[in-house]
Design a protein around this motif. Structure first.
Motif, short mmCIF file in Angstrom:
data_model
loop_
_atom_site.label_atom_id
_atom_site.label_comp_id
_atom_site.label_asym_id
_atom_site.label_seq_id
_atom_site.Cartn_x
_atom_site.Cartn_y
_atom_site.Cartn_z
N PHE A 283 61.51 -86.25 -23.22
CA PHE A 283 61.00 -87.39 -22.46
C PHE A 283 59.57 -87.76 -22.84
N ALA A 284 58.91 -86.94 -23.62
CA ALA A 284 57.49 -87.17 -23.92
C ALA A 284 57.19 -88.54 -24.54
N PRO A 285 58.00 -89.04 -25.50
CA PRO A 285 57.63 -90.30 -26.14
C PRO A 285 57.55 -91.51 -25.22
N LEU A 286 58.26 -91.50 -24.10
CA LEU A 286 58.22 -92.65 -23.21
C LEU A 286 57.57 -92.35 -21.86
N SER A 287 56.87 -91.23 -21.77
CA SER A 287 56.27 -90.81 -20.51
C SER A 287 54.75 -90.73 -20.61
N GLU A 288 54.09 -91.18 -19.56
CA GLU A 288 52.64 -91.04 -19.45
C GLU A 288 52.28 -89.73 -18.78
N GLY A 289 53.19 -89.23 -17.97
CA GLY A 289 52.94 -87.99 -17.25
C GLY A 289 54.26 -87.35 -16.87
N PHE A 290 54.16 -86.15 -16.26
CA PHE A 290 55.33 -85.39 -15.85
C PHE A 290 55.12 -84.82 -14.45
N SER A 291 56.22 -84.48 -13.82
CA SER A 291 56.18 -83.75 -12.57
C SER A 291 57.52 -83.04 -12.39
N GLU A 292 57.60 -82.21 -11.39
CA GLU A 292 58.88 -81.62 -11.00
C GLU A 292 58.91 -81.50 -9.49
N TRP A 293 60.12 -81.30 -8.98
CA TRP A 293 60.25 -81.28 -7.53
C TRP A 293 59.67 -80.01 -6.93
N GLY A 294 59.74 -78.91 -7.63
CA GLY A 294 59.02 -77.71 -7.20
C GLY A 294 59.80 -76.78 -6.30
N ASN A 295 59.19 -75.66 -6.00
CA ASN A 295 59.76 -74.63 -5.14
C ASN A 295 59.20 -74.73 -3.73
N ARG A 296 59.87 -74.09 -2.79
CA ARG A 296 59.50 -74.23 -1.38
C ARG A 296 59.18 -72.89 -0.72
N SER A 297 58.83 -71.91 -1.54
CA SER A 297 58.49 -70.60 -0.99
C SER A 297 57.20 -70.11 -1.63
N TYR A 298 56.39 -69.42 -0.87
CA TYR A 298 55.06 -69.02 -1.33
C TYR A 298 55.10 -68.01 -2.47
N THR A 299 56.22 -67.34 -2.66
CA THR A 299 56.32 -66.37 -3.75
C THR A 299 56.82 -67.01 -5.04
N ALA A 300 57.04 -68.33 -5.03
CA ALA A 300 57.65 -68.98 -6.19
C ALA A 300 56.74 -70.03 -6.81
N GLN A 301 55.43 -69.81 -6.76
CA GLN A 301 54.48 -70.78 -7.28
C GLN A 301 53.88 -70.38 -8.62
N ASP A 302 54.34 -69.26 -9.18
CA ASP A 302 53.70 -68.73 -10.38
C ASP A 302 53.92 -69.58 -11.62
N GLY A 303 54.94 -70.43 -11.61
CA GLY A 303 55.22 -71.23 -12.80
C GLY A 303 54.31 -72.43 -12.98
N ALA A 304 53.43 -72.70 -12.00
CA ALA A 304 52.61 -73.91 -12.07
C ALA A 304 51.72 -73.93 -13.30
N ALA A 305 51.09 -72.81 -13.63
CA ALA A 305 50.16 -72.79 -14.77
C ALA A 305 50.88 -73.12 -16.07
N ALA A 306 52.07 -72.56 -16.26
CA ALA A 306 52.82 -72.84 -17.48
C ALA A 306 53.27 -74.29 -17.54
N ASP A 307 53.64 -74.86 -16.40
CA ASP A 307 54.07 -76.26 -16.37
C ASP A 307 52.92 -77.19 -16.75
N VAL A 308 51.75 -76.95 -16.16
CA VAL A 308 50.61 -77.80 -16.45
C VAL A 308 50.21 -77.66 -17.92
N ALA A 309 50.22 -76.45 -18.42
CA ALA A 309 49.87 -76.23 -19.82
C ALA A 309 50.84 -76.95 -20.75
N ARG A 310 52.12 -76.91 -20.41
CA ARG A 310 53.11 -77.60 -21.25
C ARG A 310 52.88 -79.10 -21.22
N ALA A 311 52.65 -79.66 -20.02
CA ALA A 311 52.42 -81.10 -19.89
C ALA A 311 51.17 -81.53 -20.67
#
Length: 526
Positions: A283-311
């Motif tokens: 999706f990168a060629p036609l996107s200005e930015g990215f997001s995801e719907w995300g997790n809903r539990s406090y123990t499941a937030q560790d993926g944020a750093a990798a997501d931001v780095a990838r974006a």
């Protein structure tokens, strides 16, 4: 009124309501008064009221209290709206059109929410298997005159704007009918209240799965004609589809091409994925930015750093999801939010990873229990907390705590409780969630070192804590809980939960309820 489609059932890796369902819902009267100053009265000082559901074996509860305006209610001084909006960091809240402040302009004790969504037998019993569609509702408003639907939407815009938000991402569930009409009216209301408040268009690709690119482009162009439509800094329209991966990039290229060639509207995607890593590069060629719907539990937030780095590695801005909780009676699942732990952890992830934008998921999806908006059972608790973290996110500095404030959160039943009424489809803990827990949390904002207490059912726990923000967590007991702050022999803040914990609830209700001493409790000098 038809049940809105429920489209958000993410895979295990990524995700995306409570006692109001009681059979004895009191159809009480209504205290008049709506809206805010800045052209009417805002909900910060409104005096609205509605019937509270009756706890089992209890007399009728008092009507909802009027609340203090934010200037007096928050533990810190919120920067001016102009200052917050000037930040390059943007915060939007996901607006779900099926649940506006009022559906039928009736007194809250007898309106559509009270008659149908909050009762197991509502809508001819279609929600009886799970105890009713909703467990909470928008903070009630009095019936209005004239164009009451627009007036109510303007009130929601004011509430969000005054909390520091930049706009809404509006969930486009349909391209005609009531939800479409409400989306259009929301854009009119936003521009009328604040020309700087933006509405980002979010086609829901679960609900719109059968739509062709040309039809979607035409409808998006219709909304893009509004000055409230969200745009990137270069003027291109933001198209931010939910579950963007439901259509391939070639399909979305057709939408963007049709917008440009047939409607004169340049646009770019900011797709919201259920599985971001699997689709980012395509999706990168036609996107200005990215997001995801995300997790809903406090123990499941560790993926944020990798997501931001990838974006950012792909040269894209990142919109970080921030959430309170998630409990879906009609889908039979819930996540363990850990009182306010999920809210605090997801906000901290946005701050720590230097995300560009934030999406609060959601403003008002009461069927999934994810609402930040002021509600009957939570008041302004979660929106006020969001304003604190939002200020840090936008300004780069933690706001100074100038008023002792305590927020108390708990469920009104134990996680494993068996409802007296039973349920053919009870909610089960989602596989990737933290374990269920039964706790009361007093989240204390301290302007100076002080003692924080939690009192419930004859038990008291106290800790002396330093200046700052501190959660004091204790085991859940039946009855009500009170959070207090004491300094030098003086109680500087206190608030008690409004809905008691019951050992044998009538229906399953796994949302956390919240109260704030700043809004309805006692503070020093009272």
């Amino acid at each position: 009124m038809p049940l809105p489609p429920h489209r958000r059932i993410p895979p295990v890796r990524r995700l995306r309501l409570p006692l109001a369902v009681l059979l004895g819902l009191a159809l009480l009267g209504l205290v008049a008064g709506t809206g805010l100053a800045l052209g009417g009265r805002d909900d910060g000082g409104q005096s609205t009221a509605a019937a509270r559901p009756l706890p089992q074996g209890a007399a009728a509860s008092p009507l909802p209290k009027a609340v203090r305006p934010a200037a007096e209610a928050l533990p810190f001084d919120l920067p001016a709206v102009r200052t917050l909006h000037a930040s390059g960091k943007k915060v939007y809240a996901h607006y779900f059109t099926p649940y506006p402040l009022s559906l039928d302009n009736q007194p809250p004790g007898a309106d559509y929410y009270a008659r149908n969504y909050l009762r197991p037998e509502g809508e001819s019993g279609k929600h009886a298997a799970y105890g009713g569609l909703l467990r909470d509702r928008p903070r009630p408003v009095a019936p209005g005159r004239g164009d009451w639907q627009r007036a109510n939407l303007e009130q929601e815009v004011r509430t969000a704007r005054d909390a520091g938000l930049d706009g809404f991402t509006v969930d486009l569930l349909a391209l005609s009918g009531p939800n479409w009409d409400r989306a259009k009216l929301l854009m009119t209301a936003a521009h009328a209240v604040d020309p700087g408040f933006r509405i980002v268009l979010m086609p829901d690709m679960v609900a719109l799965a059968g739509t062709d690119p040309g039809t979607l482009a035409a409808r998006l162009a219709e909304l893009a004609a509004s000055p409230a439509a969200g745009r990137f800094a270069d003027g291109r329209l933001v198209v931010s589809p939910f579950k963007a991966e439901a259509k391939d990039p070639a399909w979305w290229r057709q939408v963007l091409d049709a917008l440009r060639t047939e409607h004169g509207t340049d646009a770019a995607l900011l797709p919201v994925f259920l599985d971001f890593p699997a689709h980012a590069e395509r999706f990168a060629p036609l996107s200005e930015g990215f997001s995801e719907w995300g997790n809903r539990s406090y123990t499941a937030q560790d993926g944020a750093a990798a997501d931001v780095a990838r974006a950012k590695g792909l040269g894209k801005l990142w919109m970080q999801p921030v959430s309170v909780q998630d409990a879906r009676p009609n889908q039979g699942v819930y996540d363990e939010a850990g009182n306010t732990a999920t809210l605090r952890a997801s906000w901290q992830a946005a701050i720590d990873t230097d995300a560009d934008w934030v999406q609060l998921t959601t403003w008002n999806d009461y069927s999934e229990g994810t609402q930040f908006a002021p509600s009957l059972h939570n008041g302004y608790t979660y929106l006020d907390l969001a304003s604190y973290y939002l200020t840090r996110f936008k300004t780069g500095d933690w706001p100074k705590i100038v008023r002792d404030t305590v927020y108390v959160t708990s469920r009104t039943q134990f996680a494993a409780a068996s409802p007296a009424q039973g349920a053919a489809r009870p909610m089960r803990l989602r596989d990737n969630s933290a374990p269920a827990r039964d706790t009361v949390e007093a989240l204390a904002f301290l302007s100076a070192p002080a003692a924080v207490r939690v009192l419930q059912d004859g038990a008291t726990k106290e800790e002396r804590l330093n200046t700052g923000v501190h959660p004091l967590v204790v085991p859940l007991r039946t009855g009500t809980a009170t959070g207090e702050i004491w300094r030098d022999g003086t109680r500087t803040a206190s608030v008690r939960t409004e809905y008691p914990v019951q050992a044998k609830p009538k229906v399953q209700d796994l949302q956390y309820y919240g109260v704030s001493s700043g809004r309805t409790g006692t503070t020093a000098g009272e």
